[in-house]
Design a protein around this motif. Structure first.
Motif, mmCIF file in Angstrom:
data_model
loop_
_atom_site.group_PDB
_atom_site.id
_atom_site.type_symbol
_atom_site.label_atom_id
_atom_site.label_comp_id
_atom_site.label_asym_id
_atom_site.label_seq_id
_atom_site.Cartn_x
_atom_site.Cartn_y
_atom_site.Cartn_z
ATOM 1 N N THR A 9 13.400 107.823 48.993
ATOM 2 C CA THR A 9 13.456 106.757 47.977
ATOM 3 C C THR A 9 12.738 107.197 46.714
ATOM 4 O O THR A 9 11.692 107.856 46.801
ATOM 5 C CB THR A 9 12.797 105.447 48.473
ATOM 6 N N ALA A 16 9.347 99.964 49.716
ATOM 7 C CA ALA A 16 9.542 99.302 51.004
ATOM 8 C C ALA A 16 9.744 100.325 52.126
ATOM 9 O O ALA A 16 9.127 100.235 53.205
ATOM 10 C CB ALA A 16 10.741 98.364 50.911
ATOM 11 N N GLY A 18 8.907 103.497 52.157
ATOM 12 C CA GLY A 18 7.685 104.274 52.335
ATOM 13 C C GLY A 18 6.643 103.515 53.146
ATOM 14 O O GLY A 18 5.957 104.088 53.993
ATOM 15 N N PRO A 84 16.243 104.037 51.781
ATOM 16 C CA PRO A 84 16.746 102.691 51.482
ATOM 17 C C PRO A 84 18.271 102.700 51.591
ATOM 18 O O PRO A 84 18.897 103.763 51.497
ATOM 19 C CB PRO A 84 16.317 102.476 50.020
ATOM 20 N N ILE A 87 24.178 101.178 48.486
ATOM 21 C CA ILE A 87 25.636 100.954 48.593
ATOM 22 C C ILE A 87 26.164 101.452 49.947
ATOM 23 O O ILE A 87 26.992 102.377 50.012
ATOM 24 C CB ILE A 87 26.420 101.604 47.409
ATOM 25 N N PHE A 88 25.668 100.840 51.001
ATOM 26 C CA PHE A 88 26.108 101.100 52.384
ATOM 27 C C PHE A 88 25.815 102.511 52.875
ATOM 28 O O PHE A 88 26.445 102.974 53.834
ATOM 29 C CB PHE A 88 27.626 100.829 52.559
ATOM 30 N N GLY A 122 18.128 95.603 50.804
ATOM 31 C CA GLY A 122 17.921 94.328 50.130
ATOM 32 C C GLY A 122 18.418 93.168 50.961
ATOM 33 O O GLY A 122 17.798 92.115 51.040
ATOM 34 N N GLY A 123 19.562 93.365 51.614
ATOM 35 C CA GLY A 123 20.133 92.346 52.498
ATOM 36 C C GLY A 123 20.576 92.996 53.789
ATOM 37 O O GLY A 123 19.865 93.851 54.306
HETATM 38 C C1 LIG Z 1 21.147 101.891 43.639
HETATM 39 C C2 LIG Z 1 20.776 100.838 44.654
HETATM 40 C C3 LIG Z 1 21.735 100.446 45.561
HETATM 41 C C4 LIG Z 1 21.425 99.471 46.510
HETATM 42 N N1 LIG Z 1 22.403 99.079 47.377
HETATM 43 C C5 LIG Z 1 22.143 98.122 48.277
HETATM 44 C C6 LIG Z 1 23.171 97.681 49.170
HETATM 45 O O1 LIG Z 1 24.290 98.130 49.151
HETATM 46 N N2 LIG Z 1 22.842 96.710 50.064
HETATM 47 C C7 LIG Z 1 21.594 96.174 50.118
HETATM 48 O O2 LIG Z 1 21.368 95.296 50.949
HETATM 49 N N3 LIG Z 1 20.603 96.584 49.295
HETATM 50 C C8 LIG Z 1 20.839 97.535 48.391
HETATM 51 N N4 LIG Z 1 19.846 97.960 47.538
HETATM 52 C C9 LIG Z 1 18.482 97.431 47.697
HETATM 53 C C10 LIG Z 1 17.580 98.426 48.445
HETATM 54 O O3 LIG Z 1 18.191 98.881 49.643
HETATM 55 C C11 LIG Z 1 16.240 97.773 48.830
HETATM 56 O O4 LIG Z 1 15.649 97.185 47.711
HETATM 57 C C12 LIG Z 1 15.309 98.762 49.486
HETATM 58 O O5 LIG Z 1 14.365 98.076 50.268
HETATM 59 C C13 LIG Z 1 14.578 99.627 48.486
HETATM 60 O O6 LIG Z 1 13.661 100.441 49.169
HETATM 61 P P1 LIG Z 1 12.514 101.260 48.413
HETATM 62 O O7 LIG Z 1 11.549 100.270 47.851
HETATM 63 O O8 LIG Z 1 11.935 102.118 49.465
HETATM 64 O O9 LIG Z 1 13.185 102.063 47.337
HETATM 65 C C14 LIG Z 1 20.124 98.902 46.571
HETATM 66 C C15 LIG Z 1 19.165 99.318 45.637
HETATM 67 C C16 LIG Z 1 19.487 100.266 44.680
HETATM 68 C C17 LIG Z 1 18.451 100.704 43.677
#
Ligand SMILES: Cc1cc2nc3c(=O)[nH]c(=O)nc-3n(C[C@H](O)[C@H](O)[C@H](O)COP(=O)(O)O)c2cc1C
Length: 223
Positions: A9, A16, A18, A84, A87-88, A122-123
Motif C-alpha cells: 500500500t 489500514a 499496514g 488493499p 478495484i477488485f 473500503g467495502g
Molecule cells: C485506487 C483505489 C482503488 C480502490 N478500490 C476499491 C474497491 O474496488 N473496493 C473497495 O471496497 N475499496 C476500494 N478502495 C479502498 C481501499 O481498499 C481501502 O481504503 C483500503 O483499506 C486502503 O488501505 P490502506 O490504508 O492500507 O492503503 C480503493 C482505494 C483506492 C485508493
C-alpha cells in the motif's frame, strides 16, 4: 526462522493494511521469528518486461529493488502478502512485484514454505483479493494457512477492530505453528498437484529456451 512480509500500500505501516499486517507480525519475534518487512511503495520496482531472461538465466535484466526482496523471500520459511483492495485486485505496487515472480513460480521455488494473506477494503470484495494472494502463494509452492480481511471502517471502531486484530494475531500464530510443524493441508493438495504438473510440463517443453529453469528442476531431482 525467517518470515518475509511484503506490504503493497502507498500508505505504508500507518495505513489500514499496514496496521492489520502489524498485528499479524507483532507477536512473532518474541516466538523466535525474524521478520523482514518490505514496503514496496518505498522501493524502486519496475514492471516485468516479459523478456524471459529470468527463465533463461535465473536473473532479471532490470536492476532495481526486486533482487533483494526475491532473495529474502527465497531464504524465508514463511511469506505474508498484504494489500488493499484496488478495484477488485491487489494494488499496482504489489502486482508489479508479483509479475516479477514468474521464474520462482515456474521453479516452484517456495516449495515446502508457508504463506498467509492480509487484505483491507473500503467495502466488500476483500475476500476475493485475499483468495488471489493465497493462490499466488500456492503457485509459488507454499502451503497457505489462511488470511485476515477487514473493511476499513471496521478497523476504526473499537469492538470490530479488537476482533479483527485478534484474528490477525491468530493468523500470525497459525503461520508460526505451520512453519514449526510442517503440516499438509489436504484441501490444497489437488490444486498444488495440477499446478506442479503444469509447471513441470512447461519447463520440460521449454528446456532449450529456458536452460536455467530446466537445470533448477533437474538439480532438485524432480525430473
Ligand atoms: C485506487 C483505489 C482503488 C480502490 N478500490 C476499491 C474497491 O474496488 N473496493 C473497495 O471496497 N475499496 C476500494 N478502495 C479502498 C481501499 O481498499 C481501502 O481504503 C483500503 O483499506 C486502503 O488501505 P490502506 O490504508 O492500507 O492503503 C480503493 C482505494 C483506492 C485508493
Amino acid at each position: 526462522m525467517k518470515i518475509v512480509a511484503i506490504l503493497g500500500t502507498p500508505h505504508g505501516s500507518r495505513g489500514a493494511t499496514g496496521q492489520l499486517l502489524g498485528k499479524v507480525i507483532e507477536p512473532l519475534p518474541a516466538a523466535g521469528a525474524q521478520i523482514e518487512l518490505f514496503e514496496v511503495h518505498k522501493m524502486h520496482l519496475e514492471p516485468c518486461r516479459g523478456c524471459s531472461a529470468c527463465h533463461k538465466t535465473g536473473h532479471c535484466i532490470i536492476h532495481d529493488d526486486f533482487g533483494p526482496i526475491r532473495e529474502a523471500m527465497l531464504a524465508a520459511q514463511g511469506v505474508i502478502l498484504a494489500s488493499p483492495n484496488y478495484i477488485f485486485n491487489v494494488s499496482a505496487q504489489l502486482k508489479t512485484f508479483l509479475d516479477r515472480c514468474s521464474c520462482p513460480i515456474h521453479c516452484q521455488a517456495l516449495e515446502g514454505r508457508y504463506g498467509a494473506a492480509v487484505v483491507t477494503s473500503g467495502g466488500t470484495g476483500g475476500e476475493e483479493v485475499a483468495h488471489y494472494l493465497n493462490r499466488v502463494l500456492r503457485a509459488l509452492g507454499c502451503w497457505t494457512v489462511g488470511s485476515v480481511v477487514a473493511e476499513t471502517w471496521m478497523l476504526q471502531q473499537p469492538p470490530s477492530a479488537a476482533s479483527l486484530f485478534a484474528q490477525a494475531g491468530q493468523l500470525g500464530q497459525r503461520l508460526l505453528t505451520a512453519i514449526r510443524n510442517h503440516p499438509v493441508f489436504p484441501e490444497q493438495t489437488e490444486e498444488r498437484r495440477v499446478f506442479y504438473q503444469r509447471m513441470q510440463t512447461l519447463v520440460t517443453s521449454c528446456r532449450d529456451e529456458w536452460p536455467y529453469e530446466y537445470a533448477y528442476w533437474q538439480s532438485r531431482g524432480r525430473l
